[in-house]
Scaffold this motif. Sequence first.
Motif, PDB file in Angstrom:
ATOM      1  N   VAL A 121     -29.414  49.774 -15.282  1.00  0.00           N
ATOM      2  CA  VAL A 121     -30.014  51.303 -15.217  1.00  0.00           C
ATOM      3  C   VAL A 121     -31.226  51.392 -14.026  1.00  0.00           C
ATOM      4  O   VAL A 121     -31.833  50.309 -13.704  1.00  0.00           O
ATOM      5  CB  VAL A 121     -30.941  51.461 -16.499  1.00  0.00           C
ATOM      6  CG1 VAL A 121     -31.443  52.626 -16.357  1.00  0.00           C
ATOM      7  CG2 VAL A 121     -29.908  51.532 -17.639  1.00  0.00           C
ATOM      8  N   ILE A 122     -30.870  52.266 -13.141  1.00  0.00           N
ATOM      9  CA  ILE A 122     -31.820  52.252 -11.918  1.00  0.00           C
ATOM     10  C   ILE A 122     -32.528  53.818 -12.078  1.00  0.00           C
ATOM     11  O   ILE A 122     -31.938  54.704 -12.249  1.00  0.00           O
ATOM     12  CB  ILE A 122     -31.057  52.314 -10.730  1.00  0.00           C
ATOM     13  CG1 ILE A 122     -30.083  50.854 -10.660  1.00  0.00           C
ATOM     14  CG2 ILE A 122     -31.862  52.661  -9.570  1.00  0.00           C
ATOM     15  CD1 ILE A 122     -29.243  50.905  -9.564  1.00  0.00           C
ATOM     16  N   ALA A 123     -33.750  53.655 -12.108  1.00  0.00           N
ATOM     17  CA  ALA A 123     -34.605  54.974 -12.557  1.00  0.00           C
ATOM     18  C   ALA A 123     -35.038  55.250 -10.999  1.00  0.00           C
ATOM     19  O   ALA A 123     -35.668  54.684 -10.243  1.00  0.00           O
ATOM     20  CB  ALA A 123     -35.750  54.502 -13.308  1.00  0.00           C
ATOM     21  N   VAL A 124     -34.927  56.838 -10.789  1.00  0.00           N
ATOM     22  CA  VAL A 124     -35.304  57.366  -9.521  1.00  0.00           C
ATOM     23  C   VAL A 124     -36.677  58.322 -10.145  1.00  0.00           C
ATOM     24  O   VAL A 124     -36.351  59.261 -11.071  1.00  0.00           O
ATOM     25  CB  VAL A 124     -34.214  58.021  -8.874  1.00  0.00           C
ATOM     26  CG1 VAL A 124     -34.875  58.638  -7.649  1.00  0.00           C
ATOM     27  CG2 VAL A 124     -33.031  57.125  -8.604  1.00  0.00           C
ATOM     28  N   THR A 125     -37.649  58.402  -9.232  1.00  0.00           N
ATOM     29  CA  THR A 125     -38.795  59.200  -9.665  1.00  0.00           C
ATOM     30  C   THR A 125     -39.659  59.494  -8.623  1.00  0.00           C
ATOM     31  O   THR A 125     -39.211  58.815  -7.288  1.00  0.00           O
ATOM     32  CB  THR A 125     -39.781  58.654 -10.719  1.00  0.00           C
ATOM     33  OG1 THR A 125     -40.450  59.717 -11.321  1.00  0.00           O
ATOM     34  CG2 THR A 125     -40.572  57.526 -10.323  1.00  0.00           C
ATOM     35  N   SER A 126     -40.857  60.366  -8.695  1.00  0.00           N
ATOM     36  CA  SER A 126     -41.588  60.660  -7.271  1.00  0.00           C
ATOM     37  C   SER A 126     -42.947  61.224  -7.928  1.00  0.00           C
ATOM     38  O   SER A 126     -42.855  61.314  -9.210  1.00  0.00           O
ATOM     39  CB  SER A 126     -40.892  61.617  -6.395  1.00  0.00           C
ATOM     40  OG  SER A 126     -40.792  62.966  -7.177  1.00  0.00           O
ATOM     41  N   ILE A 127     -43.936  61.289  -7.381  1.00  0.00           N
ATOM     42  CA  ILE A 127     -45.053  61.692  -7.419  1.00  0.00           C
ATOM     43  C   ILE A 127     -45.300  63.386  -7.937  1.00  0.00           C
ATOM     44  O   ILE A 127     -46.160  63.714  -8.586  1.00  0.00           O
ATOM     45  CB  ILE A 127     -46.271  61.370  -6.738  1.00  0.00           C
ATOM     46  CG1 ILE A 127     -46.029  61.899  -5.314  1.00  0.00           C
ATOM     47  CG2 ILE A 127     -46.450  59.779  -6.659  1.00  0.00           C
ATOM     48  CD1 ILE A 127     -47.020  61.661  -4.320  1.00  0.00           C
ATOM     49  N   ARG A 128     -44.299  63.923  -7.239  1.00  0.00           N
ATOM     50  CA  ARG A 128     -44.217  65.273  -7.521  1.00  0.00           C
ATOM     51  C   ARG A 128     -42.826  65.967  -7.247  1.00  0.00           C
ATOM     52  O   ARG A 128     -42.004  65.092  -6.627  1.00  0.00           O
ATOM     53  CB  ARG A 128     -45.276  66.154  -6.538  1.00  0.00           C
ATOM     54  CG  ARG A 128     -45.067  65.869  -5.239  1.00  0.00           C
ATOM     55  CD  ARG A 128     -46.054  66.818  -4.174  1.00  0.00           C
ATOM     56  NE  ARG A 128     -46.080  66.556  -2.854  1.00  0.00           N
ATOM     57  CZ  ARG A 128     -45.300  67.005  -2.038  1.00  0.00           C
ATOM     58  NH1 ARG A 128     -44.515  68.167  -2.452  1.00  0.00           N
ATOM     59  NH2 ARG A 128     -45.483  66.814  -0.800  1.00  0.00           N
ATOM     60  N   GLY A 129     -42.856  67.213  -7.855  1.00  0.00           N
ATOM     61  CA  GLY A 129     -41.119  67.652  -7.396  1.00  0.00           C
ATOM     62  C   GLY A 129     -41.026  68.091  -6.065  1.00  0.00           C
ATOM     63  O   GLY A 129     -42.043  68.460  -5.298  1.00  0.00           O
TER      64      GLY A 129
END
Length: 363
Positions: A121-129
């Motif tokens: 499982v590889i999660a992709v995120t960021s600090i804002r949209g």
Amino acid sequence: MTGGGDWQRDVLRELTDQEPIAVPEHPAVQAAVSDTPDSTPPSTPARRRTHAPQVPVPAPESHPTVDPRLAIALGNPQHGDSAARRAGASLRRLTASATQEVAEQTRFAQELPQPVTTGRVIAVTSIRGGVGKSTVSALLGRTFNHYRHDPVLTLEADAALGTLPVRMGADTVRWCCADLARILTPAMQLTDVTGYLVPVTDGGWLLPASQGRVGAPMDMRTYRTVTLALRRYFAVTVVDCETLPGEVARTAMDTAHARVVVAPMTAEGIHGTRQVLDWLGQLPHSALATTVVALSANSPDTTLDPKTAAAHLREPGVPVVLLPYDRHLAQGGPIHTAMLGRSTRDAAVRLAAEVMQRAVRVR
């Protein structure tokens, strides 16, 4: 659990050798039919099956990912590189430096089909949209599917109006994470599960977070239920998370085998991403060793020095992959791999290789 090769062979056999199982309007009816003695062919060994739930789960309606009145305004997709840049790239391929670039890309490509013993499982995120998180998730999903020969899933765990289905080229969506969480059972096989997913044009599958309407965002329980259950069917699951510090995003980042943090090419974006990296390093089990930063240039006129920005993000000990500005990606709408700029395709392969290399380290 058997070794990596046996696990993949079992999954692929379900896709190729077994007759497809039709997906009815009511999943509970399917489970009830499978419990009858006549539903198992004589040549198929008997399997332990779960009892069907008493209340059937109605199939949700299908909804378009883009309003048909707006879809006509998308226009024709642009190529990521201009005509002049493509001509220059053709000339550079004739030089000695081009040979070195090809060798480097070949090395990255060899990292992608590594065998796994359980789904990664590889999660992709960021600090804002708005910084390209869903775009990076779509690029990773397509890249993994291109280089791997086992099932790949791209899962949306963003808010109700996420853009991943559009970026993946889905015309309509129907079943979402919350729907699937209510009907998943250990007795289901891959051919059962894929009936509830959206097939991607270039291969692989997509599971959206919603039917594209405003509603309650995904909760942590739904996320855990879906990801834990689907890991047994898919070699790689790319999760497009909500932005930090959302609860689901923090859970995904803490429990994934590897992580990608998408950072915009701005001073404040670099500063905020560095804070996220410091937080990952303070988790009970430091996640920095399995984290990669995707430094995304969303404008052709950015003045921030990319080398200085990348050096600041590398200080905690994480690799940084620069995703250059690409006209095709900036246009929005479905991503057509053939229309991407050459440097964008190369960066996507490198990013996928870096994150896969780290994902297989986790046991």
